[in-house]
Design a protein around this motif. Structure first.
Motif, PDB file in Angstrom:
ATOM      1  N   ILE A   8     -21.002  85.647  47.718  1.00 28.82           N
ATOM      2  CA  ILE A   8     -22.388  85.990  47.375  1.00 28.82           C
ATOM      3  C   ILE A   8     -23.315  85.716  48.555  1.00 28.82           C
ATOM      4  O   ILE A   8     -24.206  86.512  48.865  1.00 28.82           O
ATOM      5  N   MET A   9     -23.103  84.588  49.229  1.00 27.05           N
ATOM      6  CA  MET A   9     -23.945  84.227  50.379  1.00 27.05           C
ATOM      7  C   MET A   9     -23.764  85.233  51.524  1.00 27.05           C
ATOM      8  O   MET A   9     -24.737  85.603  52.187  1.00 27.05           O
ATOM      9  N   ILE A  10     -22.516  85.674  51.746  1.00 29.04           N
ATOM     10  CA  ILE A  10     -22.268  86.672  52.796  1.00 29.04           C
ATOM     11  C   ILE A  10     -22.973  87.977  52.458  1.00 29.04           C
ATOM     12  O   ILE A  10     -23.652  88.582  53.301  1.00 29.04           O
ATOM     13  N   SER A  11     -22.833  88.405  51.201  1.00 27.08           N
ATOM     14  CA  SER A  11     -23.471  89.647  50.760  1.00 27.08           C
ATOM     15  C   SER A  11     -24.984  89.554  50.857  1.00 27.08           C
ATOM     16  O   SER A  11     -25.653  90.501  51.287  1.00 27.08           O
ATOM     17  N   LEU A  12     -25.535  88.419  50.453  1.00 27.03           N
ATOM     18  CA  LEU A  12     -26.985  88.207  50.512  1.00 27.03           C
ATOM     19  C   LEU A  12     -27.475  88.236  51.952  1.00 27.03           C
ATOM     20  O   LEU A  12     -28.514  88.843  52.255  1.00 27.03           O
ATOM     21  N   SER A  13     -26.728  87.612  52.852  1.00 24.64           N
ATOM     22  CA  SER A  13     -27.105  87.586  54.272  1.00 24.64           C
ATOM     23  C   SER A  13     -27.110  89.001  54.858  1.00 24.64           C
ATOM     24  O   SER A  13     -28.049  89.388  55.569  1.00 24.64           O
ATOM     25  N   ILE A  14     -26.062  89.767  54.541  1.00 23.44           N
ATOM     26  CA  ILE A  14     -25.995  91.154  55.027  1.00 23.44           C
ATOM     27  C   ILE A  14     -27.148  91.970  54.473  1.00 23.44           C
ATOM     28  O   ILE A  14     -27.784  92.751  55.194  1.00 23.44           O
ATOM     29  N   SER A  15     -27.446  91.768  53.186  1.00 25.06           N
ATOM     30  CA  SER A  15     -28.531  92.518  52.539  1.00 25.06           C
ATOM     31  C   SER A  15     -29.878  92.215  53.187  1.00 25.06           C
ATOM     32  O   SER A  15     -30.700  93.120  53.392  1.00 25.06           O
ATOM     33  N   ILE A  16     -30.108  90.949  53.513  1.00 25.88           N
ATOM     34  CA  ILE A  16     -31.374  90.566  54.154  1.00 25.88           C
ATOM     35  C   ILE A  16     -31.498  91.203  55.534  1.00 25.88           C
ATOM     36  O   ILE A  16     -32.549  91.730  55.891  1.00 25.88           O
ATOM     37  N   VAL A  17     -30.406  91.158  56.311  1.00 22.50           N
ATOM     38  CA  VAL A  17     -30.422  91.777  57.649  1.00 22.50           C
ATOM     39  C   VAL A  17     -30.691  93.277  57.531  1.00 22.50           C
ATOM     40  O   VAL A  17     -31.489  93.835  58.294  1.00 22.50           O
ATOM     41  N   MET A  18     -30.035  93.934  56.578  1.00 19.30           N
ATOM     42  CA  MET A  18     -30.249  95.371  56.386  1.00 19.30           C
ATOM     43  C   MET A  18     -31.694  95.663  55.969  1.00 19.30           C
ATOM     44  O   MET A  18     -32.301  96.628  56.441  1.00 19.30           O
ATOM     45  N   ALA A  19     -32.237  94.832  55.096  1.00 18.88           N
ATOM     46  CA  ALA A  19     -33.627  95.019  54.659  1.00 18.88           C
ATOM     47  C   ALA A  19     -34.588  94.907  55.839  1.00 18.88           C
ATOM     48  O   ALA A  19     -35.547  95.687  55.963  1.00 18.88           O
ATOM     49  N   VAL A  20     -34.332  93.940  56.720  1.00 22.31           N
ATOM     50  CA  VAL A  20     -35.167  93.775  57.921  1.00 22.31           C
ATOM     51  C   VAL A  20     -35.061  95.009  58.819  1.00 22.31           C
ATOM     52  O   VAL A  20     -36.069  95.488  59.356  1.00 22.31           O
ATOM     53  N   LEU A  21     -33.854  95.529  58.978  1.00 19.35           N
ATOM     54  CA  LEU A  21     -33.661  96.725  59.805  1.00 19.35           C
ATOM     55  C   LEU A  21     -34.371  97.933  59.201  1.00 19.35           C
ATOM     56  O   LEU A  21     -34.994  98.730  59.921  1.00 19.35           O
ATOM     57  N   TYR A  22     -34.287  98.098  57.881  1.00 17.76           N
ATOM     58  CA  TYR A  22     -35.014  99.190  57.210  1.00 17.76           C
ATOM     59  C   TYR A  22     -36.521  99.053  57.458  1.00 17.76           C
ATOM     60  O   TYR A  22     -37.206 100.030  57.745  1.00 17.76           O
TER      61      TYR A  22
END
Length: 451
Positions: A8-22
């Protein structure tokens, strides 16, 4: 438990990075900074592939898909100026002016338009091609342009409203994708290749291209046909055509899943929907002619990111000594139409999946011969490929944003185009041969031309 928490933490971290890139692409990246955009896009795509690999929870992935789109709702598109024409057409309708009746170049000289700073801003935002031609967007699309224009006299208000429509259509498309995958007994996880794909988010909610709405209606039509509900299927296909005309070429493939009486009824319902909506703005034959004249430009004059057409046109123009697009474009269009009809009529389709594959390769043929292949056109290839074993549609969504270099770079654009098509069609040919050997594809001529 610890393993699940770590995932869950890995997925959350990836999601946050992607959100920042968007966020950075939408609010901080200029359309003139191609290298900044494409580097962020490739990074987004890499994180997207990792995310759908490491995360399997449906609710978490759906939540991220929706939140990511919401992030894009409040930005003004940078990569494409088409939205200015959307708003322009909507504003014309609020003033009782048929968008098929006048080109912007003519209207802007009228006092009411020239004196309005708002209308001048919309006009100046349109591309030169758009300024000099009639609207080529079908009537239901125009109605969607009209709705926010009726309530807002601002670019920001119109943009946010239209993006909300696109967001809702995208959620609807995800819903129908899930239902179709379940109906065909395919892995439901495949929906994330569409729902979380950066290409889909950036081109639909981000850049405001209404292929997203067209896909929503088209998937609805496919779902209801698979459920043997030809009435709802015909209704939704008609709505899809009234967003973009491209689904017209797919009608013969629907026949393969219907007995002839139902096929006639299905086609009749689609035609009635198209004509009834068309009657709202196509009341004069002149308006239809004007719209078709603008569409014709994409076959006879304009060229963007073409593949086979670019090669043929180059050598033909060299031999004639002048640009032969006006000759080559319509000729290749006729060849493509003939090939698609042969594929639809003579191919022996036994299963629903065969029909969807037929639609997929009909579009591949169409774009192979097309003079214009804008990035967002590839979205239909991606969607239909989800019901097959083919991955070239996914790879195309990775590479097609390279075409935005056309607007910025003075050199190297042609090289990037060659790179795009060599990889995409190379993978496609490899996959066809691979599945042929495995027996998943049957391309023998006897079966192809059998009844």
């Amino acid at each position: 438990m610890i393993k699940n928490t770590k995932q869950i933490m890995i997925s959350l971290s990836i999601s946050i990075v992607m959100a920042v890139l968007y966020w950075h692409i939408s609010f901080k990246t200029s359309n003139e900074d191609f290298f900044m955009f494409i580097s962020q896009y490739f990074l987004l795509f890499a994180f997207f592939l990792v995310l759908i690999k490491v995360e399997a929870n449906f609710k978490r992935l759906l939540a991220f898909a929706i939140v990511s789109r919401i992030l894009l709702v409040f930005s003004v598109p940078e990569l494409s100026p088409d939205f200015y024409r959307f708003i322009w057409d909507g504003e014309l309708l609020t003033q009782g002016i048929n968008p098929y009746a006048h080109v912007p170049n003519d209207l802007i000289s009228f006092n009411g338009f020239y004196d309005s700073q708002y209308m001048r801003s919309l006009y100046n935002g349109c591309s030169n091609l758009s300024q000099g031609n009639y609207s080529n967007y079908p009537v239901l699309n125009q109605i969607l342009f009209f709705i926010p224009a009726y309530f807002f006299e601002s670019i920001k208000g119109n943009v946010i409203s239209l993006k909300i429509i696109l967001l809702l259509a995208d959620i609807g498309a995800i819903y129908f994708l899930k239902k179709i995958l379940e109906q065909l007994k395919l892995p439901v996880q495949k929906i994330w290749i569409y729902a979380l794909n950066p290409f889909v988010l950036i081109e639909f909610v981000g850049n405001m291209h209404f292929e997203g709405v067209m896909i929503f209606f088209l998937l609805g039509a496919v779902y209801f046909i698979l459920k043997n509900n030809w009435i709802n299927g015909g209704l939704l296909l008609g709505l899809s055509i009234q967003i973009k005309l491209i689904p017209l070429m797919l009608i013969p493939f629907f026949f393969k899943n219907l007995k002839w009486r139902k096929a006639v009824g299905f086609t009749a319902i689609s035609a009635v929907v198209v004509l009834l909506l068309g009657k709202l703005l196509w009341s004069d034959q002149l308006y239809i002619n004007n719209m078709m004249t603008s569409i014709e430009i994409y076959f006879t004059t304009f060229e963007f990111n073409s593949s086979f057409f670019g090669i043929v046109n180059y050598f033909k123009s060299e031999s004639l000594g002048w640009n032969a697009t006006y000759i080559v474009g319509p000729l290749l269009s006729k060849i493509a139409t003939a090939c698609i009809l042969l594929l639809a009529i003579f191919r022996n389709y036994k299963e629903p999946l065969d029909i969807i594959k037929g639609m997929l390769f009909a579009l591949v043929i169409y774009y192979l011969f097309a003079t214009t292949v804008h990035p967002w056109y590839v979205s239909m290839i991606l969607v239909l490929s989800l019901f097959t074993n083919y991955k070239f549609g996914l790879i195309w969504t990775l590479l097609v944003p390279l075409t935005y270099s056309f607007y910025v770079l003075e050199s190297g654009v042609l090289l990037l185009r060659y790179l795009e098509y060599i990889i995409v069609f190379g993978v496609m040919i490899f996959e066809i041969l691979r599945y042929w050997e495995k027996g998943l594809v049957n391309l023998n001529f006897k079966r192809f031309f059998s009844s």
